[in-house]
Scaffold this active site. Sequence first.
Site, PDB file in Angstrom:
ATOM      1  N   LYS A 175       0.835  -1.213   0.000  1.00  0.00           N
ATOM      2  CA  LYS A 175       0.000   0.000   0.000  1.00  0.00           C
ATOM      3  C   LYS A 175       0.865   1.257   0.000  1.00  0.00           C
ATOM      4  O   LYS A 175       0.528   2.249  -0.652  1.00  0.00           O
ATOM      5  CB  LYS A 175      -0.934  -0.006   1.209  1.00  0.00           C
ATOM      6  N   LYS A 213      -0.382  11.457   5.519  1.00  0.00           N
ATOM      7  CA  LYS A 213       0.006  10.434   6.505  1.00  0.00           C
ATOM      8  C   LYS A 213       0.631   9.222   5.811  1.00  0.00           C
ATOM      9  O   LYS A 213       1.651   8.698   6.260  1.00  0.00           O
ATOM     10  CB  LYS A 213      -1.233  10.038   7.316  1.00  0.00           C
TER      11      LYS A 213
END
Length: 292
Positions: A171, A239
Amino acid sequence: MSIVAFIGLGIMGSPMAVNVQRAGHHVQAHNRSSGRAGPLVEAGGSECPTVAEAVRGASVVCLMLPDSPDVQAVMTGEDGVLAHAAEGAVVVDFSTIRPDVARELAQEAETRGLRMLDAPVSGGEAGARDGSLSVMVGGPADAVQDAGEVLRAVGRTVVHVGPAGAGQTVKAANQLMVAGHLQVLAEAVVFLEASGVELGPALEVIAGGLAGSRVLESKAEGMAQRAFEPGFRTELHHKDLGILEDAAREASVVVPVGALLAQLMASAVANGDGALDHSALLRGVLRLSGRA
């Protein structure tokens, strides 16, 4: 009908939980802020006031939370998953968190008789709604098999990529590539507009060639219209790029373009664009070009 717990009913979690319910399971959901369970309840699921009640009797426990500390709190708190989930249950963490945290939680879950998968997703709100997400799964193969129906209820592409933490690593790479596509698309849009070229036909022909991408298909119109309603918030992508930088450092790998993208995303957040869709990177290009 199996019982599935779902913790986190945000932009992504709510439609994902609805799709699991519609796939023939009974979803017991909890969200830390109230008022988010309406679509799930309408689909036949139920809302629970605590994590402990949501996981009671569930064979699969799904998490979709913003960041590593949120997942850690839900997993390890007194009211949390580790304390209350049934032995043998599979915990599927759809959140995007640090790979090292995913590995640590998987080890702790194993000591409690649970199996944990890190299964972050890509595809945005649209993919969550229509069940076409790409799901990158790390963890034990038997747990992937046992949670297969739930995984397939939310994703069209479900791939077991390795042991615990591997899903989060994939990811991070995904978020690097998406950010790169978004930034160069934003630069192309501003360049074309400033040059007096009609944007629609220009992007149409670009999309038909080697530069075509899913990002172009799904984000160009919003950029052209300056419409940035969040499908995936800039602050979350910020983030995620921090996760990439930390993981790359741990792997002794340089990501110079990734570092630049992280700075551009940080600038977007600092300029008040954190709650907008990540395609709002366009606004940063406009600011740098004196066209904001």
